[in-house]
Design a protein around this motif. Structure first.
Motif, mmCIF file in Angstrom:
data_model
loop_
_atom_site.group_PDB
_atom_site.id
_atom_site.type_symbol
_atom_site.label_atom_id
_atom_site.label_comp_id
_atom_site.label_asym_id
_atom_site.label_seq_id
_atom_site.Cartn_x
_atom_site.Cartn_y
_atom_site.Cartn_z
ATOM 1 N N ALA A 184 0.831 -1.204 0.000
ATOM 2 C CA ALA A 184 0.000 0.000 0.000
ATOM 3 C C ALA A 184 0.864 1.253 0.000
ATOM 4 O O ALA A 184 0.552 2.247 -0.668
ATOM 5 N N LYS A 185 1.974 1.210 0.726
ATOM 6 C CA LYS A 185 2.867 2.373 0.772
ATOM 7 C C LYS A 185 3.521 2.609 -0.598
ATOM 8 O O LYS A 185 3.688 3.751 -1.028
ATOM 9 N N VAL A 186 3.877 1.516 -1.284
ATOM 10 C CA VAL A 186 4.469 1.648 -2.612
ATOM 11 C C VAL A 186 3.475 2.270 -3.591
ATOM 12 O O VAL A 186 3.834 3.057 -4.472
ATOM 13 N N ASP A 187 2.192 1.929 -3.434
ATOM 14 C CA ASP A 187 1.160 2.487 -4.301
ATOM 15 C C ASP A 187 0.811 3.924 -3.948
ATOM 16 O O ASP A 187 -0.067 4.521 -4.594
ATOM 17 N N GLY A 188 1.446 4.471 -2.937
ATOM 18 C CA GLY A 188 1.210 5.867 -2.585
ATOM 19 C C GLY A 188 0.090 6.085 -1.598
ATOM 20 O O GLY A 188 -0.351 7.223 -1.412
ATOM 21 N N ALA A 189 -0.391 5.032 -0.957
ATOM 22 C CA ALA A 189 -1.484 5.165 0.001
ATOM 23 C C ALA A 189 -0.954 5.653 1.343
ATOM 24 O O ALA A 189 0.081 5.178 1.827
ATOM 25 N N GLY A 190 -1.670 6.593 1.935
ATOM 26 C CA GLY A 190 -1.336 7.052 3.271
ATOM 27 C C GLY A 190 -1.914 6.123 4.329
ATOM 28 O O GLY A 190 -2.515 5.092 4.018
ATOM 29 N N ASP A 191 -1.752 6.506 5.585
ATOM 30 C CA ASP A 191 -2.229 5.658 6.678
ATOM 31 C C ASP A 191 -3.748 5.490 6.640
ATOM 32 O O ASP A 191 -4.264 4.390 6.833
ATOM 33 N N PHE A 192 -4.465 6.598 6.402
ATOM 34 C CA PHE A 192 -5.927 6.515 6.413
ATOM 35 C C PHE A 192 -6.425 5.636 5.266
ATOM 36 O O PHE A 192 -7.306 4.788 5.451
ATOM 37 N N ARG A 193 -5.865 5.821 4.090
ATOM 38 C CA ARG A 193 -6.287 5.016 2.938
ATOM 39 C C ARG A 193 -5.906 3.552 3.129
ATOM 40 O O ARG A 193 -6.661 2.658 2.753
ATOM 41 N N THR A 194 -4.753 3.299 3.730
ATOM 42 C CA THR A 194 -4.348 1.922 3.998
ATOM 43 C C THR A 194 -5.313 1.258 4.965
ATOM 44 O O THR A 194 -5.693 0.092 4.799
ATOM 45 N N LEU A 195 -5.732 2.007 5.976
ATOM 46 C CA LEU A 195 -6.680 1.466 6.942
ATOM 47 C C LEU A 195 -8.012 1.142 6.294
ATOM 48 O O LEU A 195 -8.574 0.056 6.505
ATOM 49 N N VAL A 196 -8.520 2.069 5.480
ATOM 50 C CA VAL A 196 -9.855 1.899 4.900
ATOM 51 C C VAL A 196 -9.861 0.879 3.768
ATOM 52 O O VAL A 196 -10.764 0.039 3.674
ATOM 53 N N ARG A 197 -8.853 0.914 2.906
ATOM 54 C CA ARG A 197 -8.859 0.081 1.697
ATOM 55 C C ARG A 197 -8.190 -1.283 1.871
ATOM 56 O O ARG A 197 -8.473 -2.207 1.114
ATOM 57 N N VAL A 198 -7.302 -1.420 2.858
ATOM 58 C CA VAL A 198 -6.545 -2.667 3.008
ATOM 59 C C VAL A 198 -6.886 -3.378 4.314
ATOM 60 O O VAL A 198 -7.244 -4.560 4.318
ATOM 61 N N VAL A 199 -6.785 -2.662 5.429
ATOM 62 C CA VAL A 199 -6.899 -3.312 6.737
ATOM 63 C C VAL A 199 -8.342 -3.677 7.066
ATOM 64 O O VAL A 199 -8.627 -4.824 7.451
ATOM 65 N N LEU A 200 -9.250 -2.743 6.938
ATOM 66 C CA LEU A 200 -10.633 -2.998 7.342
ATOM 67 C C LEU A 200 -11.298 -4.126 6.553
ATOM 68 O O LEU A 200 -12.015 -4.946 7.141
ATOM 69 N N PRO A 201 -11.131 -4.222 5.220
ATOM 70 C CA PRO A 201 -11.741 -5.358 4.513
ATOM 71 C C PRO A 201 -11.249 -6.719 4.996
ATOM 72 O O PRO A 201 -11.986 -7.709 4.891
ATOM 73 N N LEU A 202 -10.040 -6.788 5.532
ATOM 74 C CA LEU A 202 -9.505 -8.044 6.049
ATOM 75 C C LEU A 202 -9.846 -8.264 7.520
ATOM 76 O O LEU A 202 -9.513 -9.320 8.072
ATOM 77 N N SER A 203 -10.503 -7.287 8.138
ATOM 78 C CA SER A 203 -10.734 -7.346 9.584
ATOM 79 C C SER A 203 -12.217 -7.426 9.933
ATOM 80 O O SER A 203 -12.600 -7.047 11.044
ATOM 81 N N LYS A 204 -13.035 -7.892 8.994
ATOM 82 C CA LYS A 204 -14.472 -7.955 9.269
ATOM 83 C C LYS A 204 -14.786 -8.854 10.460
ATOM 84 O O LYS A 204 -15.700 -8.568 11.241
ATOM 85 N N ALA A 205 -14.041 -9.940 10.607
ATOM 86 C CA ALA A 205 -14.319 -10.882 11.688
ATOM 87 C C ALA A 205 -14.084 -10.238 13.050
ATOM 88 O O ALA A 205 -14.953 -10.275 13.924
ATOM 89 N N VAL A 206 -12.906 -9.634 13.238
ATOM 90 C CA VAL A 206 -12.610 -9.049 14.544
ATOM 91 C C VAL A 206 -13.484 -7.831 14.805
ATOM 92 O O VAL A 206 -13.869 -7.565 15.957
ATOM 93 N N ILE A 207 -13.842 -7.081 13.767
ATOM 94 C CA ILE A 207 -14.734 -5.937 13.948
ATOM 95 C C ILE A 207 -16.118 -6.413 14.392
ATOM 96 O O ILE A 207 -16.754 -5.810 15.268
ATOM 97 N N ALA A 208 -16.601 -7.503 13.801
ATOM 98 C CA ALA A 208 -17.900 -8.043 14.197
ATOM 99 C C ALA A 208 -17.880 -8.528 15.641
ATOM 100 O O ALA A 208 -18.822 -8.292 16.409
ATOM 101 N N VAL A 209 -16.816 -9.209 16.032
ATOM 102 C CA VAL A 209 -16.717 -9.718 17.397
ATOM 103 C C VAL A 209 -16.643 -8.574 18.403
ATOM 104 O O VAL A 209 -17.391 -8.538 19.389
ATOM 105 N N VAL A 210 -15.758 -7.621 18.161
ATOM 106 C CA VAL A 210 -15.618 -6.485 19.070
ATOM 107 C C VAL A 210 -16.893 -5.651 19.081
ATOM 108 O O VAL A 210 -17.330 -5.169 20.133
ATOM 109 N N GLY A 211 -17.522 -5.487 17.906
ATOM 110 C CA GLY A 211 -18.777 -4.746 17.849
ATOM 111 C C GLY A 211 -19.865 -5.407 18.671
ATOM 112 O O GLY A 211 -20.648 -4.726 19.347
ATOM 113 N N LEU A 212 -19.923 -6.727 18.639
ATOM 114 C CA LEU A 212 -20.916 -7.434 19.448
ATOM 115 C C LEU A 212 -20.621 -7.279 20.933
ATOM 116 O O LEU A 212 -21.540 -7.109 21.747
#
Length: 300
Positions: A184-212
């Protein structure tokens, strides 16, 4: 050494095929646990539909009413107290869970990255709150001085970030492959874009658990409402449930001519109203629980 004690190619003990006796006792234990959980739940639901005759006949706990009716639910929703409390609980749970997830995700992502200035101090401060807290009176004085007393914000802000949930989500982010962040850094993505476009799509499981976890905590919380809400009209459902069942206060009576439900049936009806929403949400998140366990157990 351990491999030399068993024949070559033999499976470890935990992978051996269970015996029939083992399966029988496992099934028996499972049935006992299910019965212990289902019996009181069925008793609460059955009593909520029971008439006074059914309650007297069954000595207070009705599993299957002979004369089922909805009088208890009509009485519970008459007067608007339970309905108003239900809307307050839903609003606080939805808004609180959303705010808690945003804050926890942001903190967890920041603390999971290397080189964050003050990151270790912030993490230690969060972990410190798991062992020690300020106490009831200092928290009450702080909420009052901030102008949050008798507001719905007092039900969310003091408990918006859980240190346990923060540690769980931070550990999940740290276990993601470092190559993803580098790409993501090589593609020019900043921290916010990396979080939204890379990290969050891979973290649906932990987000669902913590959200519950957050949703259940907000839905069942009554102590903050007891401390910070002086207006009864702003009480969430757990506070109404507590005052109605434990303290024996009566709900608003129904209109003239309506059937009067037994007090015990009305209590059980309010209890069912408080329990059912969480029971309906869990099945939709169950698959995320399974995926989260598998994701945390596999190293890639």
């Amino acid at each position: 050494m351990e491999g030399e004690l068993r024949p070559s190619g033999a499976r470890p003990p935990w992978m051996e095929r269970p015996t029939r006796i083992g399966l029988f006792f496992k099934g028996l234990a499972l049935l006992v646990v299910v019965a212990l959980v289902a019996y009181p739940l069925l008793g609460v639901i059955g009593t909520s539909f029971a008439s006074q005759t059914d309650i007297i006949k069954s000595s207070g706990l009705v599993l299957w009413p002979d004369h089922p009716n909805l009088d208890a639910y009509r009485t519970a929703f008459t007067g608007g107290r339970v309905t108003r409390a239900l809307f307050v609980s839903v609003g606080v749970t939805v808004a609180g869970t959303a705010c808690s997830l945003l804050a926890t995700i942001g903190m967890a992502y920041g603390l999971s990255r290397r080189g964050v200035v003050g990151g270790r101090f912030i993490l230690m401060t969060a972990l410190f709150t798991m062992l020690f807290n300020a106490g009831v009176i200092p928290n009450f004085l702080l909420v009052k001085e901030l102008g949050l007393y008798n507001t719905f914000a007092a039900l969310v802000l003091p408990t918006m970030v859980s240190a346990f949930n923060l540690v769980v989500m931070r550990a999940f982010f740290m276990n993601l492959p470092e190559e993803l962040y580098d790409a993501a850094k090589v593609d020019g993505a900043g921290d916010f874009r990396t979080l939204v476009r890379v990290v969050l799509p891979l973290s649906k499981a932990v987000i669902a658990v913590v959200g519950l976890f957050y949703a259940v905590a907000y839905w069942n919380a009554y102590f903050n409402a007891l401390l910070y809400l002086g207006d009864n009209d702003k009480w969430p459902l757990p506070m109404v449930l507590r005052t109605f069942i434990l303290q024996g206060q009566a709900l608003d009576s129904g209109a003239a001519g309506e059937a009067v439900a037994p007090q015990q049936a009305v209590q059980m009806a309010v209890l069912v109203i408080a329990v059912v929403p969480i029971l309906l949400v869990y099945p939709f998140l169950q698959r995320f629980f399974t995926k989260g366990v598998l994701t945390g157990a596999v190293k890639g």
